[in-house]
Write a protein that holds these residues in place. Structure first.
Motif, PDB file in Angstrom:
ATOM      1  N   HIS A  11      47.092  10.578  45.935  1.00 24.70           N
ATOM      2  CA  HIS A  11      46.185  10.511  44.783  1.00 24.70           C
ATOM      3  C   HIS A  11      46.870   9.865  43.590  1.00 24.70           C
ATOM      4  O   HIS A  11      46.240   9.150  42.806  1.00 24.70           O
ATOM      5  N   ASP A  27      41.219  15.648  43.170  1.00 30.60           N
ATOM      6  CA  ASP A  27      41.176  14.354  43.858  1.00 30.60           C
ATOM      7  C   ASP A  27      39.731  13.922  44.080  1.00 30.60           C
ATOM      8  O   ASP A  27      38.794  14.511  43.524  1.00 30.60           O
ATOM      9  N   SER A  28      39.543  12.899  44.913  1.00 34.48           N
ATOM     10  CA  SER A  28      38.197  12.363  45.146  1.00 34.48           C
ATOM     11  C   SER A  28      37.274  13.360  45.829  1.00 34.48           C
ATOM     12  O   SER A  28      36.052  13.221  45.786  1.00 34.48           O
ATOM     13  N   HIS A  29      37.865  14.385  46.478  1.00 32.61           N
ATOM     14  CA  HIS A  29      37.070  15.435  47.114  1.00 32.61           C
ATOM     15  C   HIS A  29      36.976  16.680  46.236  1.00 32.61           C
ATOM     16  O   HIS A  29      36.554  17.741  46.687  1.00 32.61           O
ATOM     17  N   ARG A  43      46.381   6.380  43.843  1.00 30.33           N
ATOM     18  CA  ARG A  43      44.978   6.075  44.119  1.00 30.33           C
ATOM     19  C   ARG A  43      44.775   5.613  45.569  1.00 30.33           C
ATOM     20  O   ARG A  43      43.997   4.696  45.850  1.00 30.33           O
ATOM     21  N   LEU A  44      45.492   6.262  46.475  1.00 28.04           N
ATOM     22  CA  LEU A  44      45.387   5.961  47.902  1.00 28.04           C
ATOM     23  C   LEU A  44      44.776   7.128  48.680  1.00 28.04           C
ATOM     24  O   LEU A  44      44.873   7.174  49.903  1.00 28.04           O
ATOM     25  N   ASP A  45      44.163   8.087  47.971  1.00 27.03           N
ATOM     26  CA  ASP A  45      43.561   9.233  48.663  1.00 27.03           C
ATOM     27  C   ASP A  45      42.165   8.854  49.161  1.00 27.03           C
ATOM     28  O   ASP A  45      41.159   9.482  48.829  1.00 27.03           O
ATOM     29  N   ASN A  46      42.131   7.787  49.962  1.00 33.16           N
ATOM     30  CA  ASN A  46      40.891   7.334  50.568  1.00 33.16           C
ATOM     31  C   ASN A  46      41.109   7.188  52.073  1.00 33.16           C
ATOM     32  O   ASN A  46      42.198   7.480  52.582  1.00 33.16           O
ATOM     33  N   LYS A  47      40.105   6.745  52.786  1.00 33.01           N
ATOM     34  CA  LYS A  47      40.189   6.666  54.254  1.00 33.01           C
ATOM     35  C   LYS A  47      41.338   5.778  54.706  1.00 33.01           C
ATOM     36  O   LYS A  47      42.095   6.139  55.620  1.00 33.01           O
ATOM     37  N   TRP A  48      41.504   4.622  54.071  1.00 32.13           N
ATOM     38  CA  TRP A  48      42.546   3.689  54.503  1.00 32.13           C
ATOM     39  C   TRP A  48      43.934   4.168  54.117  1.00 32.13           C
ATOM     40  O   TRP A  48      44.878   4.041  54.887  1.00 32.13           O
ATOM     41  N   GLY A  49      44.046   4.722  52.924  1.00 33.17           N
ATOM     42  CA  GLY A  49      45.346   5.218  52.473  1.00 33.17           C
ATOM     43  C   GLY A  49      45.832   6.379  53.319  1.00 33.17           C
ATOM     44  O   GLY A  49      46.984   6.389  53.781  1.00 33.17           O
ATOM     45  N   LYS A  50      44.961   7.349  53.543  1.00 32.04           N
ATOM     46  CA  LYS A  50      45.335   8.505  54.352  1.00 32.04           C
ATOM     47  C   LYS A  50      45.564   8.117  55.807  1.00 32.04           C
ATOM     48  O   LYS A  50      46.487   8.637  56.464  1.00 32.04           O
TER      49      LYS A  50
END
Length: 469
Positions: A374, A123-125, A377-384
């Motif tokens: 993920h 993922d992004s991390h 493509r919602l594995d970001n601050k707003w999605g989580k």
């Protein structure tokens, strides 16, 4: 909606249609044959892999953490209430059929967990993510089916199931300790929030710390009860086996009920084939670094959940003299049985056990659904953040609500997830078989065990930044 869609669908999947029973039985037999009864042939190898547990990649969790995370979701109300329900409907013979479906389910659990590992992504991390949606998209190149699975997963594990578990905890604490349900709901949400906001690794660490001790305490209690009734054990085991085939006077008319209730409750408990545990399997960096290694580990999870823990509950219930009543009865039967063995302390113990068992499921459910962010493509601050808010609100609501319709919605979600997942893993059988052959050949050769994708014929594509060529 419930009357025209959810109700008829559940009747087809779980009720009179019993479609899922036949589908999961087929899958268990299919993979047992295709993998040459790996659950029996390589039984000891599951335990050997735990001894050499470690992380082959610092961005992943260990195999033991993945096992505990999988057990967090598996070990829940089904182990305490589900077993009692099976016995009340099908008598002692239902326990035998729970064992049978667990042995078959071990092969199914192996297959789906191998695929979860193989088709995982970063993922992004740079942490590992995966599950059925990922191997459906990458292995079968079928994006719409992957989206359908993910939506059912969010509806079930992301919302409904956590509400169900919170409701069970709140009810148990209210009945035993008179704690108001709204207080329980807020406390559950607060504690769960602290854990899940730390991400998948914190959830895995929580599972690693809690699940082993939780399981060992329950097993120890069952062993003490068995020791108190040691002379009755041989006759009890004989009765379980004979009743499973309707060969005792008490079970002569209940053979069908024993088979149906035992298989159904076993399936609910170990979740093999439902597509949930591959999310935990995908998060692992196993040692040796081969997808098959995590297949063995999660196969062990099915064994521990049903053959060990469910058998402990069955022992507690049957040694208390509880048998078939022909009526649905759950946690109350287990509480009654425990009080027969330990008096009023038995009720307190079961209330504490169901609280811990169900809470670990609440946390693991979050992890499973969060793994699919993920995919969209919602594995970001707003999605989580948005997903976490919905999840915590469902926990609070679940502790205070009457949840018959939500239960039905959760059952439908789980059923649809299972149908999609079984279809996918059967289609991907050649890849599973080829991976096992590669692992077995390397084990016999005694050399490096690492998986290299150019050495094995697989379906679809794997992530370039995960596996070496």
């Amino acid at each position: 909606m419930s009357e025209y869609i959810v109700g008829p669908m559940n009747n087809l999947l779980w009720g009179n249609g019993q479609l899922l029973i036949y589908v999961l039985l087929f899958a268990g037999v299919w993979f047992s044959v295709k993998l040459r009864f790996i659950q029996l042939r390589d039984f000891t190898h599951m335990f050997k892999l735990l001894k050499q547990d470690g992380q082959s990649d610092p961005k992943g969790i260990s195999s033991f953490q993945a096992l505990c995370t999988g057990l967090s979701a598996r070990v829940g109300t089904g182990n305490l209430a589900g077993v009692a329900m099976a016995i009340s409907l099908g008598g002692s013979g239902a326990v035998f059929w729970m064992w049978v479906i667990a042995l078959l389910g071990m092969a199914t659990g192996f297959a789906e967990s191998v695929l979860g590992q193989l088709y995982k992504v970063r993922d992004s991390h740079q942490e590992f993510r995966g599950g059925p949606a990922y191997y459906i998209r990458s292995g079968l190149n079928n994006k719409w089916l992957a989206v359908l699975f993910s939506l059912c997963l969010f509806l079930g594990y992301g919302a409904s199931f956590s509400a169900m578990q919170a409701n069970t905890i709140a009810e148990a604490l209210n009945n035993t300790f008179s704690i108001p349900t709204h207080i329980s709901g807020l406390v559950i949400a607060a504690v769960a929030g602290v854990i899940v906001l730390g991400g998948f690794k914190r959830i895995a660490r929580f599972a690693e710390l809690v699940v082993p001790w939780m399981g060992l305490a329950f097993i120890a209690t069952a062993v003490i009860i068995a020791a108190m009734h040691i002379t009755e054990i041989p006759a009890l085991i004989f009765d379980i086996v004979m009743s499973a085939f309707g060969l005792t006077e008490a079970s002569a008319g209940a053979l069908g009920a024993a088979i149906k209730s035992g298989i159904q409750r076993g399936m609910y408990s170990n979740e093999a084939g439902a597509g949930s545990v591959p999310h935990a399997a995908a998060g692992a960096a196993p040692k040796p670094n081969h997808p098959v290694a995590q297949g063995y580990i999660q196969m062990l999870g099915v064994f521990l959940d049903t053959i060990v823990l469910c058998s402990c509950t069955a022992l507690v219930v049957l040694l208390a003299g509880v048998g078939s009543t022909g009526e649905i009865a759950g946690i109350g039967v287990t509480q009654y049985a425990m009080s027969q063995h330990f008096g009023e302390y038995g009720d307190d113990f079961i209330a504490a056990a169901i609280t811990l068992f169900a809470f670990t499921s609440v946390v693991a459910n979050y992890a499973y659904a969060e793994s699919n962010l993920h995919f969209f493509r919602l594995d970001n601050k707003w999605g989580k953040g948005g997903y976490t808010l919905i999840y915590l609100c469902m926990v609070v609501w679940g502790a205070n609500a009457s949840l018959k319709e939500a239960w039905n919605l959760a059952d439908m979600s789980l059923g649809l997830m299972t149908l999609v997942n079984i279809y996918a893993i059967v289609q991907l059988t050649p890849t599973i078989v080829n991976l096992l052959r590669d692992y077995t050949a390397k084990k016999r050769a005694g050399g490096a065990m690492e998986f290299r994708c150019n050495e094995v014929k697989i379906q679809g594509q794997v992530a370039d930044n995960v596996w070496k060529n």
